[in-house]
Design a protein around this motif. Sequence first.
Motif, mmCIF file in Angstrom:
data_model
loop_
_atom_site.group_PDB
_atom_site.id
_atom_site.type_symbol
_atom_site.label_atom_id
_atom_site.label_comp_id
_atom_site.label_asym_id
_atom_site.label_seq_id
_atom_site.Cartn_x
_atom_site.Cartn_y
_atom_site.Cartn_z
ATOM 1 N N LYS A 6 48.625 -6.767 -4.979
ATOM 2 C CA LYS A 6 48.798 -7.424 -3.690
ATOM 3 C C LYS A 6 48.022 -8.732 -3.661
ATOM 4 N N TRP A 10 44.628 -16.029 0.061
ATOM 5 C CA TRP A 10 45.435 -17.216 -0.242
ATOM 6 C C TRP A 10 44.952 -18.389 0.594
ATOM 7 N N TYR A 35 53.285 -19.387 -9.047
ATOM 8 C CA TYR A 35 54.074 -18.568 -8.126
ATOM 9 C C TYR A 35 55.546 -18.917 -8.305
ATOM 10 N N GLN A 37 58.340 -17.792 -6.733
ATOM 11 C CA GLN A 37 59.275 -17.541 -5.632
ATOM 12 C C GLN A 37 59.631 -18.867 -4.989
ATOM 13 N N ARG A 40 59.393 -20.509 -0.796
ATOM 14 C CA ARG A 40 58.429 -19.892 0.106
ATOM 15 C C ARG A 40 57.031 -20.003 -0.485
ATOM 16 N N PRO A 42 53.067 -18.081 -0.937
ATOM 17 C CA PRO A 42 52.458 -16.740 -0.979
ATOM 18 C C PRO A 42 51.883 -16.353 0.382
ATOM 19 N N GLU A 43 51.850 -15.070 0.654
ATOM 20 C CA GLU A 43 51.286 -14.544 1.897
ATOM 21 C C GLU A 43 50.338 -13.409 1.575
ATOM 22 N N GLU A 46 51.279 -9.412 0.563
ATOM 23 C CA GLU A 46 52.569 -9.180 -0.091
ATOM 24 C C GLU A 46 52.357 -8.630 -1.505
ATOM 25 N N TRP A 47 53.310 -7.809 -1.942
ATOM 26 C CA TRP A 47 53.271 -7.242 -3.286
ATOM 27 C C TRP A 47 53.851 -8.240 -4.275
ATOM 28 N N VAL A 48 53.226 -8.313 -5.445
ATOM 29 C CA VAL A 48 53.689 -9.233 -6.482
ATOM 30 C C VAL A 48 53.592 -8.562 -7.852
ATOM 31 N N ARG A 66 55.429 -13.154 -9.066
ATOM 32 C CA ARG A 66 56.682 -13.038 -8.320
ATOM 33 C C ARG A 66 56.541 -12.004 -7.221
ATOM 34 N N ARG A 67 57.071 -12.330 -6.066
ATOM 35 C CA ARG A 67 57.044 -11.392 -4.935
ATOM 36 C C ARG A 67 58.009 -10.246 -5.189
#
Length: 204
Positions: A6, A10, A35, A37, A40, A42-43, A46-48, A66-67
């Motif tokens: 996770k 960030w 990153y 993705q 968008r 990162p948050e 979130e799972w990556v 990657r998300r």
Amino acid sequence: MNGLGKVSEWNDERGFGFVQPQAGGPRLFFHIRDYRQQGRRPEVGEWVRYAAGTGRDGKPAASQVRRVVPPSASAQASRAQQAPRGWNGGWPGWAMLLAYAIALGCTVQSGRLPDWAALGVLVMSAVTWIAYALDKRAAGRQAQRTPEASLHLMELLGGWPGALIAQRSLRHKNRKRSYQLAFWWIVALHCAALACWIWKTASP
């Protein structure tokens, strides 16, 4: 080595953060360039999935981040995508747009509003839709964005129908609560103004 974790931290201004591995262990540093993705940012939370390694300073780092949606949440995420929440994603927003279009058209046809009033709404709606599309494209490329105040000004000048369509078709600016609050105040203002004009010009 591929891993699952996770985003635990960030910093959007500086463009870096940390991933906490699901299996435990030290956090992994990653940069926005790692990153993958597109479109968008990162948050936190979130799972990556990522490739674990070490950075230039020798500390644990992650690349190819990657998300992903964890298996336990995949069904819920699928339902959320199929049925977007909010007025702009459901039938109330479309019903209001249809009612506004019918009322505006009937008012123009009856001569209580000039033809350019309807034409102005159509032109501004097209301009606003294009502005939304360009802003989303800029977000994906991390380029200069269109200020939210400018988008709201276009909506206020009559382009809110185009904004509503753009929010639904492009999935842009349709989740931020503060933006949606301002947007629906503009919609309410336009609907109220049209209703007042129809009532004022109604035949006795």
